[in-house]
Scaffold this motif. Structure first.
Motif, PDB file in Angstrom:
ATOM      1  N   ALA A 180       0.830  -1.205   0.000  1.00 29.43           N
ATOM      2  CA  ALA A 180       0.000   0.000   0.000  1.00 29.43           C
ATOM      3  C   ALA A 180       0.861   1.250   0.000  1.00 29.43           C
ATOM      4  O   ALA A 180       1.995   1.249   0.492  1.00 29.43           O
ATOM      5  CB  ALA A 180      -0.923  -0.003   1.213  1.00 29.43           C
ATOM      6  N   GLY A 181       0.309   2.314  -0.551  1.00 27.85           N
ATOM      7  CA  GLY A 181       1.010   3.577  -0.575  1.00 27.85           C
ATOM      8  C   GLY A 181       0.800   4.363   0.694  1.00 27.85           C
ATOM      9  O   GLY A 181       0.011   3.985   1.574  1.00 27.85           O
ATOM     10  N   ALA A 182       1.528   5.457   0.790  1.00 25.61           N
ATOM     11  CA  ALA A 182       1.386   6.358   1.941  1.00 25.61           C
ATOM     12  C   ALA A 182       1.316   7.772   1.404  1.00 25.61           C
ATOM     13  O   ALA A 182       2.280   8.529   1.459  1.00 25.61           O
ATOM     14  CB  ALA A 182       2.565   6.195   2.900  1.00 25.61           C
ATOM     15  N   ALA A 183       0.170   8.112   0.849  1.00 26.20           N
ATOM     16  CA  ALA A 183       0.028   9.407   0.193  1.00 26.20           C
ATOM     17  C   ALA A 183      -0.159  10.514   1.209  1.00 26.20           C
ATOM     18  O   ALA A 183      -0.812  10.332   2.236  1.00 26.20           O
ATOM     19  CB  ALA A 183      -1.160   9.384  -0.769  1.00 26.20           C
ATOM     20  N   ALA A 184       0.436  11.663   0.897  1.00 27.21           N
ATOM     21  CA  ALA A 184       0.223  12.874   1.699  1.00 27.21           C
ATOM     22  C   ALA A 184      -0.689  13.769   0.902  1.00 27.21           C
ATOM     23  O   ALA A 184      -0.251  14.550   0.069  1.00 27.21           O
ATOM     24  CB  ALA A 184       1.552  13.561   1.993  1.00 27.21           C
ATOM     25  N   ALA A 185      -1.980  13.636   1.133  1.00 27.68           N
ATOM     26  CA  ALA A 185      -2.963  14.288   0.293  1.00 27.68           C
ATOM     27  C   ALA A 185      -2.801  15.798   0.291  1.00 27.68           C
ATOM     28  O   ALA A 185      -3.048  16.461  -0.713  1.00 27.68           O
ATOM     29  CB  ALA A 185      -4.370  13.909   0.752  1.00 27.68           C
ATOM     30  N   SER A 186      -2.368  16.363   1.424  1.00 32.01           N
ATOM     31  CA  SER A 186      -2.259  17.820   1.487  1.00 32.01           C
ATOM     32  C   SER A 186      -1.216  18.364   0.540  1.00 32.01           C
ATOM     33  O   SER A 186      -1.312  19.498   0.073  1.00 32.01           O
ATOM     34  CB  SER A 186      -1.916  18.243   2.929  1.00 32.01           C
ATOM     35  OG  SER A 186      -0.657  17.700   3.311  1.00 32.01           O
ATOM     36  N   LYS A 187      -0.197  17.560   0.226  1.00 30.79           N
ATOM     37  CA  LYS A 187       0.862  17.996  -0.668  1.00 30.79           C
ATOM     38  C   LYS A 187       0.706  17.413  -2.076  1.00 30.79           C
ATOM     39  O   LYS A 187       1.475  17.735  -2.976  1.00 30.79           O
ATOM     40  CB  LYS A 187       2.230  17.589  -0.114  1.00 30.79           C
ATOM     41  CG  LYS A 187       2.575  18.266   1.204  1.00 30.79           C
ATOM     42  CD  LYS A 187       3.970  17.859   1.651  1.00 30.79           C
ATOM     43  CE  LYS A 187       4.337  18.543   2.955  1.00 30.79           C
ATOM     44  NZ  LYS A 187       5.704  18.139   3.412  1.00 30.79           N
ATOM     45  N   GLY A 188      -0.285  16.521  -2.215  1.00 28.51           N
ATOM     46  CA  GLY A 188      -0.466  15.910  -3.523  1.00 28.51           C
ATOM     47  C   GLY A 188       0.615  14.922  -3.874  1.00 28.51           C
ATOM     48  O   GLY A 188       0.833  14.607  -5.036  1.00 28.51           O
ATOM     49  N   GLU A 189       1.344  14.422  -2.886  1.00 32.65           N
ATOM     50  CA  GLU A 189       2.379  13.454  -3.180  1.00 32.65           C
ATOM     51  C   GLU A 189       2.554  12.515  -2.009  1.00 32.65           C
ATOM     52  O   GLU A 189       2.013  12.712  -0.923  1.00 32.65           O
ATOM     53  CB  GLU A 189       3.699  14.147  -3.494  1.00 32.65           C
ATOM     54  CG  GLU A 189       4.286  14.949  -2.341  1.00 32.65           C
ATOM     55  CD  GLU A 189       5.599  15.603  -2.709  1.00 32.65           C
ATOM     56  OE1 GLU A 189       6.612  15.248  -2.091  1.00 32.65           O
ATOM     57  OE2 GLU A 189       5.599  16.454  -3.609  1.00 32.65           O
ATOM     58  N   GLY A 190       3.328  11.461  -2.241  1.00 31.30           N
ATOM     59  CA  GLY A 190       3.591  10.458  -1.225  1.00 31.30           C
ATOM     60  C   GLY A 190       3.990   9.176  -1.913  1.00 31.30           C
ATOM     61  O   GLY A 190       4.058   9.110  -3.141  1.00 31.30           O
ATOM     62  N   THR A 191       4.262   8.139  -1.146  1.00 32.20           N
ATOM     63  CA  THR A 191       4.655   6.866  -1.739  1.00 32.20           C
ATOM     64  C   THR A 191       3.452   6.210  -2.395  1.00 32.20           C
ATOM     65  O   THR A 191       2.402   6.044  -1.766  1.00 32.20           O
ATOM     66  CB  THR A 191       5.241   5.922  -0.674  1.00 32.20           C
ATOM     67  OG1 THR A 191       6.333   6.570  -0.032  1.00 32.20           O
ATOM     68  CG2 THR A 191       5.716   4.625  -1.314  1.00 32.20           C
ATOM     69  N   ALA A 192       3.587   5.829  -3.640  1.00 33.38           N
ATOM     70  CA  ALA A 192       2.485   5.209  -4.368  1.00 33.38           C
ATOM     71  C   ALA A 192       2.357   3.743  -3.992  1.00 33.38           C
ATOM     72  O   ALA A 192       3.332   3.093  -3.586  1.00 33.38           O
ATOM     73  CB  ALA A 192       2.721   5.339  -5.866  1.00 33.38           C
ATOM     74  N   SER A 193       1.160   3.226  -4.151  1.00 32.29           N
ATOM     75  CA  SER A 193       0.979   1.792  -3.984  1.00 32.29           C
ATOM     76  C   SER A 193       1.723   1.064  -5.090  1.00 32.29           C
ATOM     77  O   SER A 193       1.950   1.605  -6.178  1.00 32.29           O
ATOM     78  CB  SER A 193      -0.504   1.441  -4.026  1.00 32.29           C
ATOM     79  OG  SER A 193      -1.024   1.679  -5.330  1.00 32.29           O
ATOM     80  N   MET A 194       2.112  -0.189  -4.795  1.00 31.83           N
ATOM     81  CA  MET A 194       2.875  -0.969  -5.762  1.00 31.83           C
ATOM     82  C   MET A 194       2.355  -2.400  -5.791  1.00 31.83           C
ATOM     83  O   MET A 194       2.307  -3.082  -4.752  1.00 31.83           O
ATOM     84  CB  MET A 194       4.367  -0.951  -5.417  1.00 31.83           C
ATOM     85  CG  MET A 194       5.244  -1.695  -6.410  1.00 31.83           C
ATOM     86  SD  MET A 194       7.002  -1.643  -5.935  1.00 31.83           S
ATOM     87  CE  MET A 194       7.327   0.117  -5.977  1.00 31.83           C
ATOM     88  N   LEU A 195       1.947  -2.831  -6.956  1.00 31.59           N
ATOM     89  CA  LEU A 195       1.528  -4.214  -7.174  1.00 31.59           C
ATOM     90  C   LEU A 195       2.599  -4.915  -7.988  1.00 31.59           C
ATOM     91  O   LEU A 195       2.992  -4.432  -9.055  1.00 31.59           O
ATOM     92  CB  LEU A 195       0.196  -4.268  -7.919  1.00 31.59           C
ATOM     93  CG  LEU A 195      -0.251  -5.657  -8.395  1.00 31.59           C
ATOM     94  CD1 LEU A 195      -0.640  -6.539  -7.198  1.00 31.59           C
ATOM     95  CD2 LEU A 195      -1.407  -5.545  -9.379  1.00 31.59           C
ATOM     96  N   LEU A 196       3.096  -6.051  -7.483  1.00 33.17           N
ATOM     97  CA  LEU A 196       4.090  -6.845  -8.195  1.00 33.17           C
ATOM     98  C   LEU A 196       3.436  -8.141  -8.655  1.00 33.17           C
ATOM     99  O   LEU A 196       2.987  -8.950  -7.826  1.00 33.17           O
ATOM    100  CB  LEU A 196       5.282  -7.148  -7.289  1.00 33.17           C
ATOM    101  CG  LEU A 196       6.331  -8.113  -7.851  1.00 33.17           C
ATOM    102  CD1 LEU A 196       6.972  -7.547  -9.121  1.00 33.17           C
ATOM    103  CD2 LEU A 196       7.402  -8.429  -6.797  1.00 33.17           C
ATOM    104  N   VAL A 197       3.354  -8.306  -9.986  1.00 30.81           N
ATOM    105  CA  VAL A 197       2.820  -9.530 -10.571  1.00 30.81           C
ATOM    106  C   VAL A 197       3.996 -10.354 -11.066  1.00 30.81           C
ATOM    107  O   VAL A 197       4.752  -9.910 -11.939  1.00 30.81           O
ATOM    108  CB  VAL A 197       1.856  -9.219 -11.733  1.00 30.81           C
ATOM    109  CG1 VAL A 197       1.296 -10.515 -12.315  1.00 30.81           C
ATOM    110  CG2 VAL A 197       0.739  -8.303 -11.268  1.00 30.81           C
ATOM    111  N   LYS A 198       4.161 -11.547 -10.515  1.00 28.45           N
ATOM    112  CA  LYS A 198       5.293 -12.392 -10.870  1.00 28.45           C
ATOM    113  C   LYS A 198       4.885 -13.434 -11.905  1.00 28.45           C
ATOM    114  O   LYS A 198       3.867 -14.110 -11.744  1.00 28.45           O
ATOM    115  CB  LYS A 198       5.847 -13.085  -9.624  1.00 28.45           C
ATOM    116  CG  LYS A 198       6.439 -12.133  -8.597  1.00 28.45           C
ATOM    117  CD  LYS A 198       7.026 -12.901  -7.429  1.00 28.45           C
ATOM    118  CE  LYS A 198       7.679 -11.968  -6.415  1.00 28.45           C
ATOM    119  NZ  LYS A 198       8.262 -12.703  -5.271  1.00 28.45           N
TER     120      LYS A 198
END
Length: 976
Positions: free
Chosen positions: A942-960
């Motif tokens: 899961a990501g950790a978005a900082a909505a107030s700044k419009g940025e943050g760590t994006a969610s990441m899905l890894l399909v193997k």
């Protein structure tokens, strides 16, 4: 000869401790024709009544009813006895060509520059109708008839308009001046009738000069006296001018465009600063005169090694361009006016007016229009996009082997090793120095055993000695450039006394190509100490001549057809490059794609191979300007370009060298090179942590080779540059028009800002749109704004600011290899960077990488797409074939009529799979991921978005291992 060799090396090495010797090269005030042209502009600017003396004779206007051309006679009120001819035509794609030449003059002006630059005679439109009026000729065409070209009679002015607004104007400021041919005797006789005031030794003062000009209109137009008309001295050199004055000046204005780009090569900003007017940034015009500038300045209008006389003009409303097909020395003044208008003044030493007006209206349109004129970048061999290791010089066969071994021991990838001039016996190219290289073929085979290549230098100067068969053959065949008296020209270069082949002579072409054959054919020369995997470096082809004027060739030397060197100087280096590329291509059957690096170039050189920006210094300033120069070259159509990593001169500190590798890894051509006096600086010699950082940078370059190769395929089709400034990608965003320190790699969505300053730990990047951009390495998400936005990104020494634009899919190969050919069957990773609407797209182009089999349909060209379905509850990622849908623009500029998705190459790589898919920016954790109806293994963070700044760590899905082949259609569904 060893003594001479030491002397030459000493002479050349000494300036390395100094800055460029500016006194070796002319300024405009020291070039008579530029001085005359600028003086004309000054008189025009200072006179409220100035008007151009050139006008169209209405009675001479002739319309060709079968095609969109008209011709007319042009007269000058200053020289009513001199005749000029005007030819204006519109091409099928809307480009307007304007030609003017002297008619029935004493001599013929050089009119062949376009024949070397153009790939073919452009197709003339047969639909456009010219309308003849009392004061002008005009034609209306284009979408909704929104383009108009107008040729006004008096004074002569050519305008290209879109929607009623002027886009390009020729002679709007009245600076057109084609110096007609005349004799010194006639001028002296004419001047004998002038009532001239007695002039002191230092010349007439301004008041007296104005008196003379008022008494004689010709003086008013051309100035007082014959300033450098018949001969000209610079330093110890005197240029005889048997043809007298023949320069051509023309103002080319862009009334609704505030930025101009192009005219490479100069070390300056991408958006060209001003050289004229009260706010001029530079005092001298931009100079196009191919020259060997030792340790060039990092901020200057000085001419460098190549010349492409193409200029883009840009505004938020449109992009237009001109190509001025002239081969002689040319100076260009640039002035910006409020609001958003640019005036330029082009002053050339000789030649006819032959200007192509490209109407755009988008950057992509302009690139396509220019490519249809001069050709697209050649699709290079894939290995040529890897890392190249060079220095002046690797000293022996064992040295080369040791360098290769050290790369492998340190697990650092490299594709090509290079040899500079010391490999050749007494600098007699094609002949190895057997004392240092006793076993050249064995050495070459050792390099080739790991599917690597070698490049060796072949310069244009030939050592003038009877025991050098190449020189002797050229002399016997009468292929050498002549002095003004018709005798063989002798100059001084690396071998000492040297001669130069005249590649304007068609008889030289097959002869030169025959020299590169690796097997004997009868009694002909064969380069038996070579292999078909030995490629070529053409240096010094400006031409560089140590004891010549401006370190080049006398302008009154004679080429084939009787043309003086002054007429063809800027084209000369391209012909050498052209013949060498053809020689390398045709030494095998079937031919292989050539790799020939050139230093000198002209419009059209992009068809032939790669170039580099010459003798840069190991400084932060040169590192930074190298980025701007490569962007400018890409704007000028020459995508396959780069600067020497580390700087040719100097000994950069480890942190600077690391940053320079970051620059090189995101240049189309990626080579490290160093001067003979520098310390060895191969990456394996670095201490930690620098060595590991450079290794990671090189591995990053190799992982992204599919991106670079796909970008080159696109450039080979439509002329779009491989590295793209912001104005190319976002032509309406004024916030990006000046940017030249960050750029996009092809159409991949990768946005990079190499760091070119010391001790940087973070930097700002400009985001031009309200879209998400992801950090390539961490997945951190940055959000732009509709009006543009600067964001702060980390830039420690081990970090390259690299973002993926939302809406992009980036294909990579992540397995480290020693050289790129070893990656042929490696699996792929797809990075899917979802846009704010949950969509993404990317392309992948693959082929065999060395031959021309791709032109017969032997390739794989896929599109990857991600779409949001069922109200955003599903994300579907698909692969589909692009070739079958785009036969007319398939590859390398060659249209295919049929395409078989199961071609031989596709079958060879059919087992190549997509081993991972990384999806950035999902709104929530998936419920399942399904491929071909089956659940596949996946992991979600899961990501950790900082909505107030419009940025943050994006969610990441890894399909193997999603069971997806790189050659077939497939679909993966992510259920949210």
């Amino acid at each position: 000869m060893r003594g001479l060799k030491v002397i030459l090396l000493t002479l050349v090495a000494l300036p390395a401790v100094f800055a460029v010797k500016s006194h070796d090269f002319k300024t405009c005030s020291q070039a008579a024709f530029c001085r005359r042209g600028r003086a004309l502009a000054t008189r025009a600017r200072e006179s409220s009544s100035w008007t151009s003396p050139y006008s169209v004779d209405p009675a001479s206007v002739t319309i060709d009813p079968t095609k969109a051309t008209f011709t007319a006679g042009v007269r000058s009120s200053i020289y009513p006895e001199i005749k000029f001819g005007l030819d204006v035509r519109v091409h099928e794609d809307g480009v307007v060509r304007v030609r003017m030449d002297e008619v029935d003059g004493l001599r013929k002006r050089y009119d062949e520059a376009s024949s070397w630059a153009l790939i073919a005679d452009p197709e003339i439109s047969r639909e456009i109708q010219w309308t003849v009026a009392k004061d002008a000729v005009r034609a209306v065409y284009g979408h909704n008839n929104n383009i108009e070209v107008v040729v006004a009679y008096e004074p002569l002015k050519v305008s290209l308009l879109r929607n009623g607004q002027e886009q390009i104007v020729l002679n709007g400021d009245g600076l057109l001046h084609m110096e007609h041919f005349r004799t010194k005797e006639a001028v002296d006789q004419e001047k004998s009738g002038w009532a001239l005031p007695e002039a002191p030794e230092e010349g007439l003062d301004l008041e007296d000069a104005q008196v003379v000009m008022q008494m004689n209109p010709r003086s008013w137009f051309e100035g007082v006296g014959d300033d450098g008309w018949w001969e000209e001295t610079f330093g110890t050199w005197t240029d005889s001018k048997p043809k007298g004055p023949e320069s051509l000046s023309i103002d080319i204005n862009f009334p609704n465009h505030g930025h101009v780009y192009g005219i490479p090569q100069h070390a300056t900003r991408l958006s060209l600063p001003t050289t004229a007017g009260e706010d001029a940034y530079y005092s001298d015009p931009y100079r196009l005169y191919n020259a060997d500038v030792f340790e060039y300045l990092a901020d200057s209008t000085m001419s460098l090694y190549g010349s492409i006389p193409v200029m883009h003009a840009h505004s938020a409303e449109s992009t237009v361009a001109i190509f001025n097909a002239v081969g002689s020395e040319t100076w260009i003044d640039v002035a910006h006016f409020v609001p958003k208008s640019t005036h330029t003044h082009w002053i050339s030493e000789s030649g006819i007016m032959d200007i192509f007006l490209m109407p755009g209206p988008t950057p992509a349109d302009v690139f396509a229009q220019y490519a249809r004129l001069t050709g697209t970048s050649a699709l290079p061999a894939q290995w040529a996009l890897g890392y190249h290791q060079c220095r002046w010089n690797y000293i022996s066969s064992d040295d080369v082997r040791d360098v290769q071994t050290r790369f492998d021991e340190e697990d650092i990838p490299v594709d090509v090793f290079w040899l500079d001039i010391e490999y050749a016996e007494d600098h007699k190219y094609f002949i190895w120095d057997k004392k240092s290289f006793p076993d050249p073929v064995d050495m070459l085979h050792d390099v080739e055993a790991i599917q690597r290549k070698m490049v060796v230098i072949v310069d244009p100067h030939l050592k003038r000695t009877d025991n050098y068969p190449i020189y002797q053959q050229a002399k016997d065949l009468d292929l050498l450039i002549k002095k003004k008296d018709g005798q063989e020209y002798e100059g001084w270069c690396w071998p000492g006394s040297s001669a130069w082949v005249d590649f304007f002579n068609p008889a030289s072409w097959d002869w030169w190509k025959s020299l590169f054959k690796t097997m004997p054919e009868g009694d002909k020369w064969a380069w038996i100490d070579s292999t078909e995997n030995t490629y070529i470096w053409n240096d010094m082809n400006e031409p560089s001549i140590f004891n010549g004027p401006e370190i080049s060739m006398p302008r009154d030397n004679i080429h084939y057809g009787g043309w003086e060197h002054r007429d063809v100087h800027n084209i000369n280096g391209m012909l050498f490059h052209n013949m060498t590329a053809q020689a390398v291509m045709h030494r095998t059957d079937p031919p292989k794609r050539p790799f020939v690096l050139t230093r000198s170039f002209y419009a059209g050189s992009q068809r032939l191979g790669a170039m580099w920006t010459g003798d840069n210094l190991g400084t932060w300033e040169h590192m930074a300007v190298g980025v701007s120069m490569v962007l400018s070259l890409n704007v000028g159509g020459f995508s396959f370009s780069g600067s020497d990593v580390g700087g040719f001169f100097g000994n950069p500190e480890p942190d600077m060298l690391v940053r320079w590798y970051g620059v090189g890894a995101f240049s189309p051509f990626f080579r490290a090179h160093a001067h003979i006096d520098t310390k060895r600086r191969e990456p394996y010699l670095l201490e930690e942590p620098y060595k590991s950082i450079v290794r990671d940078i090189l591995r990053l370059r190799y992982s992204l080779l599919p991106v670079w190769y796909t970008a080159f395929r696109e450039a080979s089709v439509n002329g779009l540059p491989v590295v793209r400034p912001h104005y190319v990608v976002f032509p309406q965003d004024e916030g990006g028009f000046d940017l030249d320190d960050q750029y996009f790699v092809g159409g991949s969505g990768l946005l990079v800002k190499p760091i070119t300053r010391k001790d940087v730990t973070e930097t700002t990047m400009y985001l031009p749109e309200n879209e998400v951009y992801y950090d390539y390495f961490t997945g951190h998400a940055y959000r732009g704004a509709a009006t543009g936005k600067n964001v702060t990104v980390p830039a420690e020494l081990h970090q390259i600011p690299l973002l993926i634009r939302g809406g992009s899919i980036v294909p990579t190969r992540e397995r480290p290899r020693r050289a790129s050919p070893l990656m042929k069957h490696d699996p792929f990773t797809l990075r899917v960077a979802l846009s704010t609407t949950g969509t993404a797209r990317g392309e992948l182009y693959l082929d065999e990488g060395e031959t021309f089999a791709h032109q017969a349909g032997q390739f794989v060209w896929r599109a990857f797409e991600a779409t949001a379905e069922k109200g955003g509850k599903e994300i579907r990622i698909r692969s589909r074939d692009l070739a079958a849908r785009n036969l007319d623009t398939a590859v390398d500029g060659v249209a295919l009529t049929t395409y078989d998705a199961r071609n031989a190459f596709a079958k060879d790589v059919a087992r190549v799979r997509v081993e991972r898919i990384v999806v950035l920016g999902l709104s929530r954790e998936p419920r399942s991921v399904v491929a071909d109806g089956k659940e596949v293994h996946w992991e979600y963070k899961a990501g950790a978005a900082a909505a107030s700044k419009g940025e943050g760590t994006a969610s990441m899905l890894l399909v193997k291992d999603p069971h997806a082949s790189i050659t077939t259609d497939w679909e993966i569904t992510i259920h949210l």
